[in-house]
Design a protein around this motif. Sequence first.
Motif, PDB file in Angstrom:
ATOM      1  N   ALA A   1       0.777  -0.894  -0.213  1.00 33.96           N
ATOM      2  CA  ALA A   1       0.109   0.089   0.063  1.00 33.96           C
ATOM      3  C   ALA A   1       0.823   1.232  -0.047  1.00 33.96           C
ATOM      4  N   ILE A   2       1.841   1.162   0.626  1.00 35.10           N
ATOM      5  CA  ILE A   2       2.714   2.381   0.738  1.00 35.10           C
ATOM      6  C   ILE A   2       3.423   2.445  -0.356  1.00 35.10           C
ATOM      7  N   LEU A   3       3.979   1.437  -1.104  1.00 37.88           N
ATOM      8  CA  LEU A   3       4.632   1.730  -2.359  1.00 37.88           C
ATOM      9  C   LEU A   3       3.685   2.070  -3.435  1.00 37.88           C
ATOM     10  N   GLU A   4       2.444   1.441  -3.482  1.00 35.26           N
ATOM     11  CA  GLU A   4       1.316   2.035  -4.538  1.00 35.26           C
ATOM     12  C   GLU A   4       1.183   3.480  -4.337  1.00 35.26           C
ATOM     13  N   VAL A   5       0.923   4.276  -3.322  1.00 38.15           N
ATOM     14  CA  VAL A   5       0.744   5.526  -3.073  1.00 38.15           C
ATOM     15  C   VAL A   5       1.748   6.344  -3.624  1.00 38.15           C
ATOM     16  N   PHE A   6       2.998   6.053  -3.070  1.00 35.15           N
ATOM     17  CA  PHE A   6       4.313   7.000  -3.577  1.00 35.15           C
ATOM     18  C   PHE A   6       4.516   6.680  -5.198  1.00 35.15           C
ATOM     19  N   TRP A   7       4.581   5.394  -5.553  1.00 34.42           N
ATOM     20  CA  TRP A   7       5.027   5.181  -6.893  1.00 34.42           C
ATOM     21  C   TRP A   7       3.716   5.647  -7.874  1.00 34.42           C
ATOM     22  N   SER A   8       2.635   5.512  -7.637  1.00 33.59           N
ATOM     23  CA  SER A   8       1.373   5.769  -8.436  1.00 33.59           C
ATOM     24  C   SER A   8       1.435   7.408  -8.495  1.00 33.59           C
ATOM     25  N   THR A   9       1.742   8.068  -7.633  1.00 29.70           N
ATOM     26  CA  THR A   9       1.637   9.591  -7.559  1.00 29.70           C
ATOM     27  C   THR A   9       2.758  10.201  -8.456  1.00 29.70           C
ATOM     28  N   TRP A  10       3.996   9.314  -8.363  1.00 29.67           N
ATOM     29  CA  TRP A  10       4.959   9.848  -9.385  1.00 29.67           C
ATOM     30  C   TRP A  10       4.799   9.626 -10.747  1.00 29.67           C
ATOM     31  N   TRP A  11       4.174   8.333 -10.862  1.00 31.43           N
ATOM     32  CA  TRP A  11       3.917   7.960 -12.204  1.00 31.43           C
ATOM     33  C   TRP A  11       2.997   8.964 -13.014  1.00 31.43           C
TER      34      TRP A  11
END
Length: 72
Positions: free
Chosen positions: A39-49
Amino acid sequence: MRSLLGTIQHRSRGPLVTALRENLAYLIPLIILLFAIAAILEVFWSTWWVYNLTHGPVSWRYFYTHVFSVEL
């Protein structure tokens, strides 16, 4: 697998219940930890993408230190 076969052979659910209790005590915290990391990785990476697709390419480090950071 052995506990399932033992349950079928002995016609009792004791070995299966014991195996589930022993294994679930280990697996449930592990699954919760993996979901939390995902969940943490999804939030950070999706924001950047999303930012990269809408505003052009920006490095990950620059995005989180300059673009996405909030200065108080």
